[in-house]
Design a protein around this motif. Structure first.
Motif, PDB file in Angstrom:
ATOM      1  N   ARG A  19      -3.430  -0.532   8.244  1.00 39.15           N
ATOM      2  CA  ARG A  19      -3.505  -0.916   6.830  1.00 39.15           C
ATOM      3  C   ARG A  19      -2.687   0.084   6.022  1.00 39.15           C
ATOM      4  O   ARG A  19      -2.896   1.290   6.130  1.00 39.15           O
ATOM      5  N   VAL A  20      -1.757  -0.418   5.236  1.00 35.46           N
ATOM      6  CA  VAL A  20      -0.911   0.446   4.414  1.00 35.46           C
ATOM      7  C   VAL A  20      -1.119   0.032   2.959  1.00 35.46           C
ATOM      8  O   VAL A  20      -0.281  -0.636   2.368  1.00 35.46           O
ATOM      9  N   PRO A  21      -2.274   0.402   2.362  1.00 33.68           N
ATOM     10  CA  PRO A  21      -2.586  -0.091   1.031  1.00 33.68           C
ATOM     11  C   PRO A  21      -1.741   0.559  -0.066  1.00 33.68           C
ATOM     12  O   PRO A  21      -1.119   1.596   0.139  1.00 33.68           O
ATOM     13  N   GLY A  22      -1.768  -0.061  -1.197  1.00 30.63           N
ATOM     14  CA  GLY A  22      -0.990   0.385  -2.349  1.00 30.63           C
ATOM     15  C   GLY A  22      -0.433  -0.857  -3.003  1.00 30.63           C
ATOM     16  O   GLY A  22      -0.238  -1.873  -2.328  1.00 30.63           O
ATOM     17  N   CYS A  23      -0.207  -0.771  -4.287  1.00 29.07           N
ATOM     18  CA  CYS A  23       0.296  -1.967  -4.964  1.00 29.07           C
ATOM     19  C   CYS A  23       1.529  -1.599  -5.779  1.00 29.07           C
ATOM     20  O   CYS A  23       1.442  -1.435  -6.969  1.00 29.07           O
ATOM     21  N   PRO A  24       2.695  -1.474  -5.123  1.00 30.73           N
ATOM     22  CA  PRO A  24       2.935  -1.548  -3.670  1.00 30.73           C
ATOM     23  C   PRO A  24       2.687  -0.193  -3.026  1.00 30.73           C
ATOM     24  O   PRO A  24       2.466   0.785  -3.722  1.00 30.73           O
ATOM     25  N   PRO A  25       2.782  -0.134  -1.661  1.00 32.19           N
ATOM     26  CA  PRO A  25       2.793   1.172  -1.013  1.00 32.19           C
ATOM     27  C   PRO A  25       4.123   1.867  -1.315  1.00 32.19           C
ATOM     28  O   PRO A  25       5.107   1.207  -1.638  1.00 32.19           O
ATOM     29  N   ILE A  26       4.143   3.185  -1.166  1.00 26.94           N
ATOM     30  CA  ILE A  26       5.379   3.931  -1.389  1.00 26.94           C
ATOM     31  C   ILE A  26       6.380   3.563  -0.287  1.00 26.94           C
ATOM     32  O   ILE A  26       6.005   3.476   0.884  1.00 26.94           O
ATOM     33  N   GLY A  27       7.636   3.344  -0.663  1.00 28.10           N
ATOM     34  CA  GLY A  27       8.662   2.943   0.304  1.00 28.10           C
ATOM     35  C   GLY A  27       8.766   3.877   1.497  1.00 28.10           C
ATOM     36  O   GLY A  27       8.852   3.428   2.646  1.00 28.10           O
ATOM     37  N   GLU A  28       8.705   5.181   1.234  1.00 27.63           N
ATOM     38  CA  GLU A  28       8.827   6.153   2.325  1.00 27.63           C
ATOM     39  C   GLU A  28       7.635   6.055   3.284  1.00 27.63           C
ATOM     40  O   GLU A  28       7.767   6.296   4.475  1.00 27.63           O
ATOM     41  N   VAL A  29       6.486   5.720   2.724  1.00 29.46           N
ATOM     42  CA  VAL A  29       5.313   5.553   3.566  1.00 29.46           C
ATOM     43  C   VAL A  29       5.527   4.374   4.508  1.00 29.46           C
ATOM     44  O   VAL A  29       5.242   4.448   5.712  1.00 29.46           O
ATOM     45  N   MET A  30       6.082   3.300   3.958  1.00 27.45           N
ATOM     46  CA  MET A  30       6.323   2.100   4.780  1.00 27.45           C
ATOM     47  C   MET A  30       7.355   2.415   5.862  1.00 27.45           C
ATOM     48  O   MET A  30       7.163   2.067   7.037  1.00 27.45           O
ATOM     49  N   ALA A  31       8.419   3.097   5.467  1.00 25.72           N
ATOM     50  CA  ALA A  31       9.445   3.467   6.448  1.00 25.72           C
ATOM     51  C   ALA A  31       8.851   4.389   7.507  1.00 25.72           C
ATOM     52  O   ALA A  31       9.125   4.237   8.703  1.00 25.72           O
ATOM     53  N   GLY A  32       8.042   5.339   7.048  1.00 22.94           N
ATOM     54  CA  GLY A  32       7.428   6.292   7.974  1.00 22.94           C
ATOM     55  C   GLY A  32       6.586   5.600   9.027  1.00 22.94           C
ATOM     56  O   GLY A  32       6.647   5.941  10.211  1.00 22.94           O
TER      57      GLY A  32
END
Lengths: 238, 373
Positions: B194-207
């Motif tokens: 689960r990668v919550p956030g509205c939206p999640p931070i881009g770097e978090v998604m890439a990470g």
């Protein structure tokens, strides 16, 4: 029923550990509520000052956490004592399962809460330690307090380095997030306040009406029973 | 889509083919290792993995969402991050970014699902409506639920992007008319990040994606299924305004002196103290800022049900069942007042009802008084 005199005998009810628990609990709860209300809604104190020169909110939170630890350990100590102490401190008195305690509960509800003037009151209805209603309310309060400890340490766990607060980390996912846990912690505080009001009032009520040392017993440990009560017990034992 | 036919390039090959230098590549791996919170030895590990691993097929589904997760994703602050995800990770199906459309797109998705059964990653953006048999969200003639179940069946793992997929977000706020449901409540037999956030931070998604690529497994997750590297700390605990909190310096109104000085936004409803995210450290839009730095309290957008967690600009949340305006303190004060009043009433009633009993004791006490010198 034997004829009632106005002679009283002194009973040692609250042992030293029970009294220490009570007053540590008292101080910890006051500290927790005072600092907790400030944490929930900090006043605009010294808003003109520079951050470098003050740390009052950090100190306030430190007191809250320290008091929380003391409160919790004190409670553990009391649970321990409920297996070690005299019959008035025993864990059994908090469960109204015996016939005697259920009878006492109905008596207290009628006589002291609904203020009925009951005829034919027997000695077994007059409590020496906790009355059945009070002790049962402490059991409910205890459960509420466990919830308060769990939510408090769960909120604290994230920044803790010690294993003890981390034991409660599972509470956050259980309720879905910090926000709800914080709200629960806040609402339970109000239950504690309300409990305290009722507790203090009823202690004063009993002391006023019965004059058996209800208030002072938590300082010196003694309460008073009628002489006849001791005599009856003696006869039974003989 | 044609890539599914020939031998897949490794990430490194694709990156070099795309005109980046080896130096850029190594910088990128160092960058990702830092974000993931690894020590320097992991840089080499990530580099080796990206050199040897064939590109990972990803199917990216969109259900009830606003595409802000995709928008955040394409704004990651390292060019290779955007490239590796959008070009180099074979995004075999994503509504927003793929070239194909209609039947072709569905066919490409089917082809990937068959060829890479058990290997592909399913990324889901958006919640799934469960109400009215799921008719609130249909793609290619199927409901989102059917689409999800089909895609999930052959997936190696599922990434639930954003608050929609991981907790339901605004469409699942009370009364949740479409029955919007997060992914982990529907699919229970697959590993889900689960990668919550509205939206999640881009770097978090890439990470998260780089971790899956480089180490071949999901990053370490916390109890709520979120990657620990990014969701272990509260925004509050990594906030640069934290010293003002400890000093007790708070913004009272958005136009007061404290607001100008940049004091803590705690009292104007900042949800930083109850929100787990990396905003305070990674920040947004190439590290430019994040809500608190821009003078607005944290929304708590990465927390479950944050839309139902009370007002945005106030500290105390509403007590359920006590109406809109009743916060915990007001209810508590009224209750305490009522109880205190009841105690006072009881006291007055007892002086009357117990008058005789009390008088008897007072009288006998007075008798004793006379006997005492």
């Amino acid at each position: 029923m034997t004829t009632i005199s106005h002679e009283y005998k002194r009973v040692f009810v609250w042992e030293v550990p029970v009294r220490i628990f009570h007053w540590v609990n008292f101080i910890a709860i006051i500290a927790l509520i005072a600092t907790g209300i400030l944490i929930g809604n900090p006043p605009a104190l010294m808003s003109g000052a520079e951050a470098t020169n003050q740390y009052w909110f950090g100190i306030n939170r430190f007191i809250h956490f320290a008091a929380g630890y003391i409160f919790t350990l004190n409670l553990v100590y009391r649970v321990f004592w409920s297996f070690m102490g005299n019959k008035y401190a025993n864990w059994k008195v908090f469960f109204p399962f015996s016939k005697k305690r259920r009878k006492n509960m109905s008596h207290v509800l009628k006589s002291d809460i609904l203020l009925q003037n009951l005829k034919n009151s027997s000695f077994s209805n007059i409590s020496v330690g906790h009355n059945a209603v009070a002790s049962f309310s402490y059991l409910i309060f205890f459960i509420l307090i466990l919830l308060q400890i769990a939510t408090g340490f769960a909120l604290y766990a994230d920044n803790a380095t010690w294993w003890f607060p981390k034991l409660f980390a599972w509470v956050i996912p259980l309720f879905g997030g910090d926000a709800l846990v914080r709200l629960m912690h806040h609402i339970i505080m109000w239950f504690v306040i309300i409990f305290s009001i009722v507790h203090i009032y009823l202690v004063m009520y009993h002391d006023w009406l019965e004059g058996r040392g209800e208030v002072s017993s938590m300082f010196g440990g003694f309460k008073f029973v009628r002489k006849e009560r001791v005599d009856i017990k003696k006869e039974l034992n003989d | 889509m044609s890539t599914t036919e020939k031998k897949q390039d490794t990430y490194y090959e694709s990156i070099i083919k795309n005109g980046f230098s080896r130096r850029d590549f190594i910088k990128f791996t160092a960058f990702m290792a830092a974000y993931l919170g690894y020590e320097t030895s992991a840089v080499a590990q990530i580099a080796t993995a990206l050199k040897t691993t064939p590109r990972l097929p990803i199917i990216w589904e969109h259900y009830q969402e606003c595409t802000c997760c995709s928008e955040s994703f394409i704004r990651t602050n390292h060019p290779i991050v955007a490239d590796i995800i959008l070009d180099k990770v074979s995004l075999d199906y994503t509504l927003t970014l793929m070239a194909a459309s209609g039947h072709q797109a569905e066919a490409a998705k089917k082809a990937t699902m068959d060829k890479y059964k058990g290997e592909y990653i399913l990324a889901v953006e958006g919640s799934v409506p469960m109400g009215e048999d799921g008719i609130y969200c249909c793609i290619a003639g199927k409901t989102a639920l059917q689409q999800l179940q089909e895609a999930a069946a052959g997936a190696k793992a599922i990434i639930a992007w954003g608050s929609c997929a991981s907790s339901g977000c605004v469409q699942s706020a009370k009364p949740n008319p479409t029955g919007a449901t997060p992914i982990h409540k529907i699919i229970t037999d697959k590993p889900i990040i689960r990668v919550p956030g509205c939206p999640p931070i881009g770097e978090v998604m890439a990470g998260v994606i780089v971790h899956v690529i480089a180490f071949g497994k999901l990053p370490e997750l916390d109890r709520q299924g979120r990657p620990k590297a990014f969701y272990a700390k509260r925004v509050h605990d990594s906030c640069y305004r934290r010293p003002y909190f400890d000093a007790g310096l708070f913004v009272e109104e958005f136009d007061d002196e404290s607001a100008k000085k940049g004091h803590c936004l705690y009292k104007v409803g900042c949800k930083g103290p109850v929100t787990y995210n990396s905003c305070g450290s990674i920040k947004w839009n190439n590290g430019v800022s994040y809500p608190i730095q821009s003078g607005h309290g944290c929304f708590g957008c990465s927390e479950d049900n944050f839309w139902d967690n009370g007002p945005i600009y106030e500290r105390l949340t509403n007590v359920p069942g006590f109406g809109i305006e009743a916060n915990a303190d007001k209810v508590g004060m009224v209750a305490a007042g009522v109880v205190a009043g009841a105690a006072a009433g009881h006291a007055i009633a007892s002086t009357m009802s117990k008058r005789k009993e009390h008088k008897g004791r007072v009288d006998s006490g007075k008798d004793i008084e006379k006997q005492v010198d």
